[in-house]
Design a protein around this motif. Structure first.
Motif, PDB file in Angstrom:
ATOM      1  N   VAL A 253     -23.706   8.954 -48.689  1.00 16.66           N
ATOM      2  CA  VAL A 253     -23.574   8.433 -47.332  1.00 16.66           C
ATOM      3  C   VAL A 253     -22.623   7.242 -47.383  1.00 16.66           C
ATOM      4  O   VAL A 253     -22.881   6.259 -48.071  1.00 16.66           O
ATOM      5  CB  VAL A 253     -24.945   7.999 -46.750  1.00 16.66           C
ATOM      6  CG1 VAL A 253     -24.778   7.437 -45.339  1.00 16.66           C
ATOM      7  CG2 VAL A 253     -25.928   9.150 -46.775  1.00 16.66           C
ATOM      8  N   ARG A 254     -21.515   7.355 -46.644  1.00 18.34           N
ATOM      9  CA  ARG A 254     -20.511   6.280 -46.623  1.00 18.34           C
ATOM     10  C   ARG A 254     -20.634   5.419 -45.362  1.00 18.34           C
ATOM     11  O   ARG A 254     -20.397   4.228 -45.401  1.00 18.34           O
ATOM     12  CB  ARG A 254     -19.094   6.861 -46.697  1.00 18.34           C
ATOM     13  CG  ARG A 254     -18.817   7.683 -47.935  1.00 18.34           C
ATOM     14  CD  ARG A 254     -18.807   6.832 -49.175  1.00 18.34           C
ATOM     15  NE  ARG A 254     -18.372   7.646 -50.335  1.00 18.34           N
ATOM     16  CZ  ARG A 254     -18.239   7.188 -51.533  1.00 18.34           C
ATOM     17  NH1 ARG A 254     -18.492   5.931 -51.802  1.00 18.34           N
ATOM     18  NH2 ARG A 254     -17.847   7.972 -52.511  1.00 18.34           N
ATOM     19  N   MET A 255     -21.019   6.049 -44.235  1.00 19.38           N
ATOM     20  CA  MET A 255     -21.160   5.305 -42.977  1.00 19.38           C
ATOM     21  C   MET A 255     -22.328   5.877 -42.172  1.00 19.38           C
ATOM     22  O   MET A 255     -22.587   7.078 -42.216  1.00 19.38           O
ATOM     23  CB  MET A 255     -19.882   5.397 -42.140  1.00 19.38           C
ATOM     24  CG  MET A 255     -18.667   4.771 -42.804  1.00 19.38           C
ATOM     25  SD  MET A 255     -17.240   4.786 -41.706  1.00 19.38           S
ATOM     26  CE  MET A 255     -17.404   3.160 -41.006  1.00 19.38           C
ATOM     27  N   VAL A 256     -23.011   4.999 -41.440  1.00 26.72           N
ATOM     28  CA  VAL A 256     -24.047   5.405 -40.485  1.00 26.72           C
ATOM     29  C   VAL A 256     -23.663   4.804 -39.144  1.00 26.72           C
ATOM     30  O   VAL A 256     -23.551   3.583 -39.014  1.00 26.72           O
ATOM     31  CB  VAL A 256     -25.453   4.912 -40.911  1.00 26.72           C
ATOM     32  CG1 VAL A 256     -26.476   5.193 -39.819  1.00 26.72           C
ATOM     33  CG2 VAL A 256     -25.878   5.568 -42.219  1.00 26.72           C
ATOM     34  N   ASP A 257     -23.436   5.670 -38.188  1.00 23.45           N
ATOM     35  CA  ASP A 257     -23.066   5.253 -36.830  1.00 23.45           C
ATOM     36  C   ASP A 257     -21.895   4.266 -36.824  1.00 23.45           C
ATOM     37  O   ASP A 257     -21.921   3.237 -36.138  1.00 23.45           O
ATOM     38  CB  ASP A 257     -24.282   4.647 -36.122  1.00 23.45           C
ATOM     39  CG  ASP A 257     -24.557   5.337 -34.791  1.00 23.45           C
ATOM     40  OD1 ASP A 257     -24.020   6.451 -34.577  1.00 23.45           O
ATOM     41  OD2 ASP A 257     -25.285   4.767 -33.969  1.00 23.45           O
ATOM     42  N   GLY A 258     -20.869   4.562 -37.647  1.00 24.74           N
ATOM     43  CA  GLY A 258     -19.670   3.741 -37.677  1.00 24.74           C
ATOM     44  C   GLY A 258     -19.767   2.483 -38.519  1.00 24.74           C
ATOM     45  O   GLY A 258     -18.814   1.714 -38.596  1.00 24.74           O
ATOM     46  N   ARG A 259     -20.929   2.249 -39.157  1.00 23.60           N
ATOM     47  CA  ARG A 259     -21.085   1.056 -39.981  1.00 23.60           C
ATOM     48  C   ARG A 259     -21.060   1.438 -41.459  1.00 23.60           C
ATOM     49  O   ARG A 259     -21.734   2.378 -41.876  1.00 23.60           O
ATOM     50  CB  ARG A 259     -22.395   0.349 -39.643  1.00 23.60           C
ATOM     51  CG  ARG A 259     -22.398  -0.220 -38.211  1.00 23.60           C
ATOM     52  CD  ARG A 259     -23.614  -1.128 -38.044  1.00 23.60           C
ATOM     53  NE  ARG A 259     -24.142  -1.161 -36.717  1.00 23.60           N
ATOM     54  CZ  ARG A 259     -25.048  -0.311 -36.197  1.00 23.60           C
ATOM     55  NH1 ARG A 259     -25.500   0.667 -36.893  1.00 23.60           N
ATOM     56  NH2 ARG A 259     -25.487  -0.461 -34.979  1.00 23.60           N
TER      57      ARG A 259
END
Length: 192
Positions: free
Chosen positions: A46-52
């Motif tokens: 996972v690199r980003m969650v919801d743009g974060r």
């Protein structure tokens, strides 16, 4: 969400064929969970969650914990050499349980100086003792971890683990269950 992550180390990034950089390695996806339904798999990063940006496992927990229930955040994920996007629904996740005996001492390879026993539930090989300073200890293997796969081959007992280890190994990708959650451990003799 039914998703468990761990910090992405350089050894794990290499083992999964992904860039080191910031991210969190998915170590477990519960069957039938929102994460599973969205197509997220163990071994994804996972690199980003919801743009974060996600820097580690604690970021995933914090970011997901701050989202409203029933929302569907975007997850930017690296899977081997591909970048994908998934949209799991945020919901409450269930909890799991741990494992416990004749022990066998492993004398060579990436799991040298580890004592193992069959897991009482028949689902893996339980780590009884990890010698201080051993390759396995440096990789993060701990007593009471239950090894359920080695180099992505299922392990149901110590005999099966030993059969896989008979093939000369300098390194191993170990899938363990710790406190009811799956984790990956990369043990490499060359790093000692």
């Amino acid at each position: 969400m039914g998703l468990v992550t761990q910090d992405l180390t350089p050894g794990l990034a290499k083992a999964f064929g992904v860039d080191e950089g910031p991210g969190a390695l998915v170590s477990e996806v519960r069957p039938g969970s929102p994460a599973a339904n969205a197509g997220i798999q163990p071994g994804d990063v996972v690199r980003m969650v919801d743009g974060r940006t996600v820097r580690g496992a604690s970021d995933v927990r914090r970011l997901v914990g701050s989202l409203p229930l029933e929302s569907k955040p975007s997850f930017q994920i690296d899977r081997a050499s591909r970048r994908i996007e998934a949209f799991p629904e945020v919901s409450a996740a269930p909890v799991a349980e741990p494992a416990a005996p004749r022990t066998i001492h492993i004398s060579r390879g990436p799991l040298a100086d580890v004592e193992m026993a069959n897991s009482p539930d028949g689902l893996g090989a339980r780590v009884v003792v990890v010698a201080e300073g051993s390759v396995a200890a440096q990789a993060g293997l701990q007593p009471d971890d239950v090894i359920v796969a080695l180099d992505q081959q299922p392990v149901t007992d110590v005999g099966q683990l030993l059969a896989i280890l008979l093939k000369e190994h300098a390194r191993a990708l170990v899938t363990v269950v710790r406190n009811g959650h799956r984790l990956f451990v990369a043990a490499d003799v060359q790093t000692q």
